[in-house]
Design an enzyme around this catalytic site. Structure first.
Site, PDB file in Angstrom:
ATOM      1  N   LYS A 148      -0.634   8.691  18.634  1.00 48.70           N
ATOM      2  CA  LYS A 148      -0.144   8.069  17.394  1.00 48.70           C
ATOM      3  C   LYS A 148       0.658   9.061  16.575  1.00 48.70           C
ATOM      4  O   LYS A 148       1.766   8.754  16.126  1.00 48.70           O
ATOM      5  CB  LYS A 148      -1.333   7.581  16.558  1.00 48.70           C
ATOM      6  CG  LYS A 148      -0.970   7.254  15.119  1.00 48.70           C
ATOM      7  CD  LYS A 148      -2.140   6.726  14.335  1.00 48.70           C
ATOM      8  CE  LYS A 148      -2.971   7.755  13.632  1.00 48.70           C
ATOM      9  NZ  LYS A 148      -2.417   8.277  12.380  1.00 48.70           N
ATOM     10  N   ASN A 149       0.094  10.249  16.388  1.00 51.07           N
ATOM     11  CA  ASN A 149       0.741  11.184  15.469  1.00 51.07           C
ATOM     12  C   ASN A 149       1.940  11.905  16.080  1.00 51.07           C
ATOM     13  O   ASN A 149       2.616  12.662  15.391  1.00 51.07           O
ATOM     14  CB  ASN A 149      -0.294  12.149  14.878  1.00 51.07           C
ATOM     15  CG  ASN A 149      -1.184  11.439  13.859  1.00 51.07           C
ATOM     16  OD1 ASN A 149      -0.839  10.349  13.397  1.00 51.07           O
ATOM     17  ND2 ASN A 149      -2.315  12.034  13.538  1.00 51.07           N
ATOM     18  N   ARG A 184       0.881   6.778   5.536  1.00 53.32           N
ATOM     19  CA  ARG A 184       1.092   8.161   5.105  1.00 53.32           C
ATOM     20  C   ARG A 184       2.329   8.757   5.777  1.00 53.32           C
ATOM     21  O   ARG A 184       3.108   9.492   5.182  1.00 53.32           O
ATOM     22  CB  ARG A 184      -0.152   8.981   5.460  1.00 53.32           C
ATOM     23  CG  ARG A 184       0.035  10.485   5.440  1.00 53.32           C
ATOM     24  CD  ARG A 184       0.027  11.038   4.028  1.00 53.32           C
ATOM     25  NE  ARG A 184       0.315  12.472   4.023  1.00 53.32           N
ATOM     26  CZ  ARG A 184       0.418  13.198   2.930  1.00 53.32           C
ATOM     27  NH1 ARG A 184       0.263  12.639   1.750  1.00 53.32           N
ATOM     28  NH2 ARG A 184       0.684  14.472   3.004  1.00 53.32           N
ATOM     29  N   CYS A 222      -4.576   6.806   4.798  1.00 49.66           N
ATOM     30  CA  CYS A 222      -6.036   6.854   4.711  1.00 49.66           C
ATOM     31  C   CYS A 222      -6.492   7.404   3.364  1.00 49.66           C
ATOM     32  O   CYS A 222      -5.851   8.279   2.797  1.00 49.66           O
ATOM     33  CB  CYS A 222      -6.589   7.761   5.798  1.00 49.66           C
ATOM     34  SG  CYS A 222      -6.368   7.096   7.426  1.00 49.66           S
ATOM     35  N   ARG A 235      -4.180  14.106  -0.812  1.00 51.05           N
ATOM     36  CA  ARG A 235      -2.986  14.045   0.021  1.00 51.05           C
ATOM     37  C   ARG A 235      -1.679  14.177  -0.764  1.00 51.05           C
ATOM     38  O   ARG A 235      -0.847  13.256  -0.787  1.00 51.05           O
ATOM     39  CB  ARG A 235      -3.009  12.790   0.899  1.00 51.05           C
ATOM     40  CG  ARG A 235      -4.320  12.699   1.654  1.00 51.05           C
ATOM     41  CD  ARG A 235      -4.280  11.750   2.790  1.00 51.05           C
ATOM     42  NE  ARG A 235      -3.640  12.313   3.959  1.00 51.05           N
ATOM     43  CZ  ARG A 235      -3.501  11.683   5.095  1.00 51.05           C
ATOM     44  NH1 ARG A 235      -3.930  10.471   5.217  1.00 51.05           N
ATOM     45  NH2 ARG A 235      -2.921  12.260   6.119  1.00 51.05           N
ATOM     46  N   ASP A 250      -9.973  14.908  12.218  1.00 51.17           N
ATOM     47  CA  ASP A 250      -9.977  13.500  12.630  1.00 51.17           C
ATOM     48  C   ASP A 250     -11.151  13.160  13.550  1.00 51.17           C
ATOM     49  O   ASP A 250     -11.386  11.980  13.836  1.00 51.17           O
ATOM     50  CB  ASP A 250      -8.652  13.137  13.323  1.00 51.17           C
ATOM     51  CG  ASP A 250      -7.488  13.164  12.347  1.00 51.17           C
ATOM     52  OD1 ASP A 250      -7.730  13.077  11.132  1.00 51.17           O
ATOM     53  OD2 ASP A 250      -6.335  13.279  12.807  1.00 51.17           O
ATOM     54  N   ARG A 283      -5.068   0.420  13.369  1.00 49.79           N
ATOM     55  CA  ARG A 283      -3.959   1.291  12.960  1.00 49.79           C
ATOM     56  C   ARG A 283      -3.760   2.418  13.971  1.00 49.79           C
ATOM     57  O   ARG A 283      -2.636   2.878  14.179  1.00 49.79           O
ATOM     58  CB  ARG A 283      -4.252   1.935  11.594  1.00 49.79           C
ATOM     59  CG  ARG A 283      -4.024   1.034  10.407  1.00 49.79           C
ATOM     60  CD  ARG A 283      -4.247   1.796   9.128  1.00 49.79           C
ATOM     61  NE  ARG A 283      -3.556   3.062   9.192  1.00 49.79           N
ATOM     62  CZ  ARG A 283      -3.935   4.187   8.588  1.00 49.79           C
ATOM     63  NH1 ARG A 283      -5.002   4.193   7.834  1.00 49.79           N
ATOM     64  NH2 ARG A 283      -3.248   5.289   8.720  1.00 49.79           N
TER      65      ARG A 283
HETATM   66  C1  EPZ Z   1      -1.813  14.877   9.565  1.00 48.68           C
HETATM   67  O1  EPZ Z   1      -1.880  14.488   8.199  1.00 48.68           O
HETATM   68  C2  EPZ Z   1      -2.286  13.693  10.361  1.00 48.68           C
HETATM   69  N1  EPZ Z   1      -1.428  12.549  10.091  1.00 48.68           N
HETATM   70  C3  EPZ Z   1      -3.721  13.377   9.985  1.00 48.68           C
HETATM   71  O2  EPZ Z   1      -4.172  12.340  10.825  1.00 48.68           O
HETATM   72  C4  EPZ Z   1      -4.609  14.597  10.185  1.00 48.68           C
HETATM   73  O3  EPZ Z   1      -5.894  14.314   9.696  1.00 48.68           O
HETATM   74  C5  EPZ Z   1      -4.028  15.781   9.422  1.00 48.68           C
HETATM   75  O4  EPZ Z   1      -2.653  15.985   9.809  1.00 48.68           O
HETATM   76  C6  EPZ Z   1      -4.763  17.075   9.676  1.00 48.68           C
HETATM   77  O5  EPZ Z   1      -4.800  17.339  11.052  1.00 48.68           O
HETATM   78  C7  EPZ Z   1      -0.271  12.417  10.703  1.00 48.68           C
HETATM   79  O6  EPZ Z   1       0.140  13.230  11.537  1.00 48.68           O
HETATM   80  C8  EPZ Z   1       0.504  11.189  10.389  1.00 48.68           C
HETATM   81  P1  EPZ Z   1      -1.720  17.876   6.260  1.00 48.68           P
HETATM   82  P2  EPZ Z   1      -1.108  15.296   7.099  1.00 48.68           P
HETATM   83  O7  EPZ Z   1      -0.490  17.784   5.427  1.00 48.68           O
HETATM   84  O8  EPZ Z   1       0.076  15.920   7.697  1.00 48.68           O
HETATM   85  C9  EPZ Z   1      -2.868  19.541   1.915  1.00 48.68           C
HETATM   86  C10 EPZ Z   1      -5.197  10.293  11.345  1.00 48.68           C
HETATM   87  O9  EPZ Z   1      -6.322   9.786  11.187  1.00 48.68           O
HETATM   88  N2  EPZ Z   1      -1.473  19.315   1.506  1.00 48.68           N
HETATM   89  O10 EPZ Z   1      -1.730  18.784   7.420  1.00 48.68           O
HETATM   90  O11 EPZ Z   1      -0.951  14.384   5.959  1.00 48.68           O
HETATM   91  C11 EPZ Z   1      -3.622  18.264   2.153  1.00 48.68           C
HETATM   92  O12 EPZ Z   1      -4.109  17.705   0.963  1.00 48.68           O
HETATM   93  C12 EPZ Z   1      -4.562  11.078  10.233  1.00 48.68           C
HETATM   94  O13 EPZ Z   1      -4.525  10.159  12.367  1.00 48.68           O
HETATM   95  C13 EPZ Z   1      -1.032  19.758   0.279  1.00 48.68           C
HETATM   96  O14 EPZ Z   1      -1.788  20.357  -0.495  1.00 48.68           O
HETATM   97  O15 EPZ Z   1      -2.142  16.425   6.746  1.00 48.68           O
HETATM   98  C14 EPZ Z   1      -4.715  18.701   3.084  1.00 48.68           C
HETATM   99  O16 EPZ Z   1      -5.774  19.258   2.344  1.00 48.68           O
HETATM  100  C15 EPZ Z   1      -5.393  11.095   8.996  1.00 48.68           C
HETATM  101  N3  EPZ Z   1       0.256  19.511  -0.083  1.00 48.68           N
HETATM  102  C16 EPZ Z   1      -4.053  19.809   3.905  1.00 48.68           C
HETATM  103  O17 EPZ Z   1      -2.878  20.172   3.164  1.00 48.68           O
HETATM  104  C17 EPZ Z   1       1.120  18.847   0.723  1.00 48.68           C
HETATM  105  O18 EPZ Z   1       2.270  18.650   0.326  1.00 48.68           O
HETATM  106  C18 EPZ Z   1      -3.629  19.409   5.307  1.00 48.68           C
HETATM  107  O19 EPZ Z   1      -2.932  18.197   5.281  1.00 48.68           O
HETATM  108  C19 EPZ Z   1       0.669  18.417   1.973  1.00 48.68           C
HETATM  109  C20 EPZ Z   1      -0.631  18.658   2.349  1.00 48.68           C
END
Ligand code: EPZ
Length: 426
Positions: free
Chosen positions: A24-25, A95, A119, A124, A313, A406
């Site tokens: 998916k991702n 997202r 989610c 986020r 995840d 999803r």
């Molecule tokens: C990706 O989300 C995945 N989604 C998520 O999968 C997964 O849980 C996550 O990476 C972590 O592995 C997709 O690829 C579509 P991050 P992402 O930005 O990119 C903070 C699923 O179930 N952060 O790596 O949104 C954030 O709050 C989903 O398939 C900031 O502070 O995650 C978090 O604490 C759910 N500022 C950390 O970074 C920002 O601008 C990591 O989030 C962006 C993120």
């Protein structure tokens, strides 16, 4: 669709083989990447899931056209994508919609979008995306109703260090930089396998990206020239789906176990290590893993981490496994601040869980779970509830199945083939 439920009668053992679908991702990012091309692109091994449909609608709303191309393949023609505004309702549900903004900005110099949804697993924020675009010369305006408008006459390469490691942030800025003028260096980049996969796809289409899969990624931009898409691009296997099935096997498949095929075991090392510590002895082939329920499951502490650490995840499904293990297991969530929403429901099912603090729960096992009516809050917790219901005595109803659809293609049909008693009902 929103009213569908899973009716699960627990206690059945699982066995047999289950093939992992495309990631998916990876799929969501490859779809966004289509906007970087001057010609149509074929994406293969696409999972048939709701998030992919939403991403298709989002691209359709921009003017791109999307066609089915046989089993699991789609063709995206970006040539009509002249709109710069993401559809509010769809973007709010997904997202990954923010990932589309990078290519859209690179293609047309402008993109408007609402605060992205997805989610409910924490705040986020999107500050790293906004900072990165600013570093490349874009200006960002807040629009009424909590949306953003990003504009750039010309995108310039930049040397940008991520304040936090972000998966979609890395992918988005990598795609934006692919069409910028000059060289971009992204530091403290995420390492998830979907990132080098995306870079391989873009490089096979004429982009110049080095270092994807390491913390420093260098991109030589094309100064606005669109890329020429390679013939076709195949999604890598979904490591989270594979990991979910591994956990199901360790929980529910005594005897011959479950064979998880079409996966990449190299992407699963943290989960495999945790399962080994729990007493399972997975057998590993080139593109398959067999796992069975051990005589005795042991409690294991896990800490979620960026790749190659234990994936956030899989935290909820692993906690369900730990309700069956002997001893106390500390589940430490370090990536998101709100990812234990499922624990109260597991407690209602009979799990012995207490909250140590906002980031840690302690699961004491083994406990007998009992069937209940539960609502799926997000897709990974939804899958954890499916696992809990399969383990539980009696009948469970899981509502808000949309959340599970999803990210998992026809999970009910596929689990039924393994012996699960699961039905989709109204
Ligand atoms: C990706 O989300 C995945 N989604 C998520 O999968 C997964 O849980 C996550 O990476 C972590 O592995 C997709 O690829 C579509 P991050 P992402 O930005 O990119 C903070 C699923 O179930 N952060 O790596 O949104 C954030 O709050 C989903 O398939 C900031 O502070 O995650 C978090 O604490 C759910 N500022 C950390 O970074 C920002 O601008 C990591 O989030 C962006 C993120």
């Amino acid at each position: 669709m929103l009213l569908m439920k899973f009716l699960i009668r627990g206690g059945k053992k699982l066995s047999g083989e289950i093939a992992v679908k495309g990631a998916k991702n990876a799929a969501l990012k490859a779809m966004a990447a289509a906007l970087l091309f001057e010609n149509p692109v074929v994406l293969e091994n696409m999972p048939l899931i709701e998030d992919v449909s939403r991403a298709g609608e989002l691209l359709g709303g921009l003017g791109a056209s999307i066609k089915k191309r046989g089993e699991g393949a789609i063709e995206i023609d970006p040539r009509g994508a002249v709109q710069s505004e993401l559809e509010q309702e769809i973007a709010k549900r997904l997202r990954a919609s923010v990932v589309v903004v990078g290519p859209l900005l690179a293609r047309g110099g402008k993109a408007s979008f609402p605060y992205p949804g997805g989610c409910v697993i924490g705040r986020r924020p999107i500050d790293v995306f906004l900072d990165g675009w600013r570093a490349m010369g874009a200006t960002i305006k807040m629009e009424k109703g909590n949306g953003f408008c990003v504009e750039a006459g010309k995108l310039r390469g930049a040397d940008y260090t991520f304040r936090v490691v972000s998966v979609t942030g890395t992918e988005t800025l990598m795609m934006t930089a692919a069409l910028a003028e000059g060289r971009t260096v992204l530091r403290n980049a995420a390492l998830e396998p979907e990132i080098p996969a995306l870079a391989r796809f873009l490089n096979s289409s004429g982009a110049r990206i080095r270092g994807a899969g390491t913390p420093t990624i260098e991109i030589e931009g094309t100064a606005g020239k669109l890329l020429r898409a390679a013939e076709a691009f195949r999604m890598i296997p979904d490591r989270i789906e594979a990991g979910s099935f591994l956990i199901l096997g360790a929980a529910l498949a005594p005897g011959d176990g479950l064979r998880i095929s079409g996966c990449n075991p190299e992407h699963l090392t943290a989960v495999l290590a945790a399962l080994r510590d729990a007493g399972a002895r997975p057998e590993i082939g080139k593109d398959w893993v067999t796992v069975r329920r051990p005589e005795k499951l042991r409690a294991v502490n896990i800490q979620t981490r960026e790749y190659p650490g234990f994936p956030t995840d899989l935290q909820a499904p692993f906690a369900v496994l730990m309700t069956q293990a002997e001893g106390e297991s500390i589940i430490f969530e370090t990536i998101f601040e709100n990812r234990f929403g499922y624990a109260e429901d597991l407690k209602r099912m009979g799990a012995n869980i207490f909250f140590a603090d906002q980031h840690r729960i302690v699961v004491k096992g083994p406990t007998v779970l009992r069937g209940r009516e539960i609502e799926s809050p997000d897709l990974r917790a939804g899958l954890a509830f499916v696992a809990a219901a399969l383990l539980a005595e009696g009948e469970s109803k899981i509502s808000n199945v949309y959340q599970i659809d999803r990210g998992y293609e026809k999970i009910d049909e596929r689990l039924r083939k393994l012996g699960a008693d699961i039905e989709r009902v109204r």
